[in-house]
Scaffold this active site. Sequence first.
Site, PDB file in Angstrom:
ATOM      1  N   SER A 153      52.427  64.718  17.561  1.00  0.00           N
ATOM      2  CA  SER A 153      52.020  65.425  18.589  1.00  0.00           C
ATOM      3  C   SER A 153      50.760  66.059  18.052  1.00  0.00           C
ATOM      4  O   SER A 153      49.867  65.220  17.628  1.00  0.00           O
ATOM      5  CB  SER A 153      52.898  66.757  18.974  1.00  0.00           C
ATOM      6  OG  SER A 153      52.547  67.546  19.957  1.00  0.00           O
ATOM      7  N   TYR A 167      44.213  65.191  27.299  1.00  0.00           N
ATOM      8  CA  TYR A 167      44.940  64.948  26.181  1.00  0.00           C
ATOM      9  C   TYR A 167      46.089  66.020  25.810  1.00  0.00           C
ATOM     10  O   TYR A 167      46.926  65.543  25.222  1.00  0.00           O
ATOM     11  CB  TYR A 167      44.054  64.993  24.854  1.00  0.00           C
ATOM     12  CG  TYR A 167      44.424  65.102  23.641  1.00  0.00           C
ATOM     13  CD1 TYR A 167      44.620  63.557  22.927  1.00  0.00           C
ATOM     14  CD2 TYR A 167      44.444  66.038  22.675  1.00  0.00           C
ATOM     15  CE1 TYR A 167      45.007  63.417  21.711  1.00  0.00           C
ATOM     16  CE2 TYR A 167      44.857  65.608  21.419  1.00  0.00           C
ATOM     17  CZ  TYR A 167      45.213  64.409  20.919  1.00  0.00           C
ATOM     18  OH  TYR A 167      45.574  64.143  19.615  1.00  0.00           O
ATOM     19  N   LYS A 171      50.106  65.599  25.163  1.00  0.00           N
ATOM     20  CA  LYS A 171      50.966  66.237  24.018  1.00  0.00           C
ATOM     21  C   LYS A 171      51.823  67.245  24.287  1.00  0.00           C
ATOM     22  O   LYS A 171      52.994  67.255  23.699  1.00  0.00           O
ATOM     23  CB  LYS A 171      49.776  66.651  22.767  1.00  0.00           C
ATOM     24  CG  LYS A 171      48.866  65.670  22.315  1.00  0.00           C
ATOM     25  CD  LYS A 171      49.618  64.769  21.870  1.00  0.00           C
ATOM     26  CE  LYS A 171      48.702  63.598  20.908  1.00  0.00           C
ATOM     27  NZ  LYS A 171      49.267  62.605  20.074  1.00  0.00           N
TER      28      LYS A 171
END
Length: 298
Positions: A153, A167, A171
């Site tokens: 992660s 992004y 994650k």
Amino acid sequence: MSENVVSKIGASPSDAVRSTAKKVWFITGAGRGMGTDIAKAALAAGDAVVATGRSPQKVAAAVGATDDLLTVKLDITSPADAKAAVEAAIERFGRIDVLINNAGNFYAGFFEELPPDHFRAQLETNLFGPLNVTRAVLPVMRARRSGLVVTLSSLAGVVGGEFTSAYAASKFALEGWMESLAPEVAPFGIRTMLVEPGYFRTELLEDTSTTWPVPRIDDYAERTRQTVVGWQGVNGKQGGDPAKLAKALVELARQDNPPPRWVAGADAVQAIEQKARTLLAQVEVYRGLSSNLAHDDA
């Protein structure tokens, strides 16, 4: 998965591969960056590695030739590629003990300036890619009632920030998926681990991994240009050493009870501690209001 592959998974304990103490690692994105370092660390520890990437030749050149290494083509966005790569791993080593979901990329930019197809592409790689690979590996681990699924992660999977909306979304989604997956596979002897690195000196901010935004909206244009320059200036100067992370990860994976979550890097520790304090403070502010929303007859 084909019957012949399943039969190999169920080979007798006397099988030469099964009798060895070596672990078999399956690593995505092993052609550069963190993936290469993890592959090298696992090999240095005496384990076997299936190192995957879009270019097996590039992976082999990055990791280095050894009898305990198998390089395999894998585009993680392709379920067919994932299935074929897992079958190749079983043909060679007979099992997969540790899966490392490492491959990923970065679509930078302020949300309004990110084209919708870029946002979807970010999720396709960083979220659906690990889902594809894990879906292909889990039957192998279930057959042996053993395995460890590790997903890289990020600090951005716990703490969001401007210019990282796509992004961070990918994650954060990984975090929720892995937390939910853990109790589902635990009855089969399969464990999971989330790794949350801070800033490490990898290739993530290089043009081969990051898609930089083009200013599209006047209100954001100058901030976009300044932010891109600032981030590009950080590249190659990040404080974290990926080789040290890789070595530590190998040590954690060898534990009987590896941690379900590992925060990697002093910067990540500090930021996540602050996020935890902030969450608790936000809960406390409205504790009374939040705790008095039940039906009167409850």
